[in-house]
Design a protein around this motif. Sequence first.
Motif, short mmCIF file in Angstrom:
data_model
loop_
_atom_site.label_atom_id
_atom_site.label_comp_id
_atom_site.label_asym_id
_atom_site.label_seq_id
_atom_site.Cartn_x
_atom_site.Cartn_y
_atom_site.Cartn_z
N ARG A 1 32.16 22.03 7.90
CA ARG A 1 32.01 23.48 7.85
C ARG A 1 30.50 23.86 8.35
O ARG A 1 30.35 24.77 8.97
N HIS A 2 29.70 22.94 7.45
CA HIS A 2 28.15 23.39 7.71
C HIS A 2 27.37 22.38 8.24
O HIS A 2 26.12 22.42 8.69
N HIS B 1 23.46 17.90 8.31
CA HIS B 1 22.02 18.57 7.47
C HIS B 1 22.41 19.63 6.81
O HIS B 1 21.28 19.80 6.03
N GLY B 2 23.41 20.37 6.92
CA GLY B 2 23.51 21.44 6.19
C GLY B 2 24.26 21.55 4.67
O GLY B 2 24.37 22.29 4.16
N GLU C 1 34.01 14.88 15.74
CA GLU C 1 33.65 15.58 16.94
C GLU C 1 32.21 15.97 16.79
O GLU C 1 31.41 15.94 17.67
N ARG C 2 31.71 16.56 15.73
CA ARG C 2 30.40 17.30 15.66
C ARG C 2 29.18 16.28 15.17
O ARG C 2 28.17 16.42 15.63
N ASN D 1 24.49 12.11 14.17
CA ASN D 1 23.82 11.98 12.95
C ASN D 1 24.07 10.70 12.04
O ASN D 1 23.62 10.41 11.19
N HIS E 1 39.74 11.99 27.74
CA HIS E 1 38.62 12.83 27.09
C HIS E 1 39.30 14.36 27.04
O HIS E 1 39.06 14.99 26.04
N ALA E 2 39.68 14.93 28.27
CA ALA E 2 39.94 16.34 28.27
C ALA E 2 41.06 16.65 27.34
O ALA E 2 41.23 17.62 26.43
N GLY F 1 40.11 16.73 23.74
CA GLY F 1 39.42 17.92 23.58
C GLY F 1 40.82 18.96 23.23
O GLY F 1 40.69 19.85 22.45
N SER G 1 41.50 20.67 19.40
CA SER G 1 41.02 22.12 19.22
C SER G 1 41.91 22.85 18.11
O SER G 1 41.39 23.89 17.58
N HIS H 1 40.39 25.11 15.15
CA HIS H 1 39.94 26.27 15.60
C HIS H 1 41.12 27.20 15.59
O HIS H 1 40.63 28.37 16.08
#
Lengths: 210, 210
Positions: free
Chosen positions: B31-32, B35-36, B115-116, B120, B161-162, B165, B169, B172
């Motif tokens: 969600r954040h 680092h958030g 994914e995100r 990090n 890869h597509a 994705g 999804s 979302h």
Amino acid sequence: MPRVALSAESTDPKPTRREQILAAAAELFARHGFHGVGIDDIGSAVGISGPALYRHFRSKDAMLGEMLTSISEVLLTGGQARVATVAEPGATLGELVRFHVDFALDNPALITVQERNLGNLTDPDRRKVRALQRRYVETWVEVIRTSVPAVSEPTARAAAHAVFGLINSTPHSRHLDRDQMADLLTDMAMAALVHAPVGRDGLQPGFSAG
Amino acid sequence: MPRVALSAESTDPKPTRREQILAAAAELFARHGFHGVGIDDIGSAVGISGPALYRHFRSKDAMLGEMLTSISEVLLTGGQARVATVAEPGATLGELVRFHVDFALDNPALITVQERNLGNLTDPDRRKVRALQRRYVETWVEVIRTSVPAVSEPTARAAAHAVFGLINSTPHSRHLDRDQMADLLTDMAMAALVHAPVGRDGLQPGFSAG
DNA sequence: ACAGTCGGTTAGCAAGCGCTAACCAGACGC
DNA sequence: GCGTCTGGTTAGCGCTTGCTAACCGACTGT
């Protein structure tokens, strides 16, 4: 908002300081995440250092806010423009797909930031961006439902999100050159939209394809 | 690694503290962003507070590292298992797609984190995760190339890869119930893979569908 | 009974963060 | 030629962050 720009396809000969800063920040936010990037990192990425950014933006949040609202506006107005100016109605969906593919391929950092950092927006900024995105999805839903027969509205909405995921995967794979990639993504998206959701709705909820 | 778990589908009656912590951290990271989220946030999400986490993990980086290597291992071994145990070879691709769809639908937070927040990771952790992911993509590429005729290896890689994705999804968009969503994503992915890349390779680089 | 481990607590440190303050060099209007 | 913007600089403040230190109650094996 004097110059929207921010988009790599504009190829300004002389980009504003604001624009350079936003471009550099987009790159950094895409790579390390919003909180993983410091004010000094953004500054030194454009040759100035640290607090000089506050001559151009009110805060770090404002940079992200302007970045994301800008993308959302470009996508919405661009998509609506493509839909409005298309000649034969059968080609509208293809036009919309191609538009999004081109945008994603030309602005991979912006796509990544919009996908990952929506949660780091300020509350009013997030509301604004969400509203713009909803309208963009809405035009997709309408075009899908007029192009693909007998697909329900929730299915069209889910399919639109899935296609966004497919197209936006482009920053994560650089194996083909730009034009090959554009064609591949366009064709995959069209196949997914045209062949898959057909005959899906109107069936009993217990239906399973497996 | 005594218990892999971490996956929501295991439905342990008694999850380890480590497992609760990883699950809560995954939710928060999704969600954040990495680092958030603070150490205290993670702690209070499982009812303990702050530095107690260091009885279970060496550092915050170690949490993310274990989380992502765990996901990558589950995906790789699960995918390879499906490929190995499938009866008729024509169904292999469908099996692989369905496996990934199920994983994504049952572990949306983990998918989002992977994914995100790859950027990090600690350097050695990122190397390990990248290696696992590469092998996972590799099995996809092999299956695609044996299932879809005449598709080049770079095209198959980009298509994989597509499709990731597309399937990923799912966090979302929550407009359909789980099973409808699973069927829709499976069918869209299959359509994208089977119909689109055909006849794409072997053409001149200057070719454009637009 | 008792020592050890296990898993918690609170206090607090060192570093990094976003941002402001104060200052300053150059371009420009009049 | 002098005041005023514009867009930089450095110093530093106040707060938050990841993490360690020191302590402690509850189980557990012998």
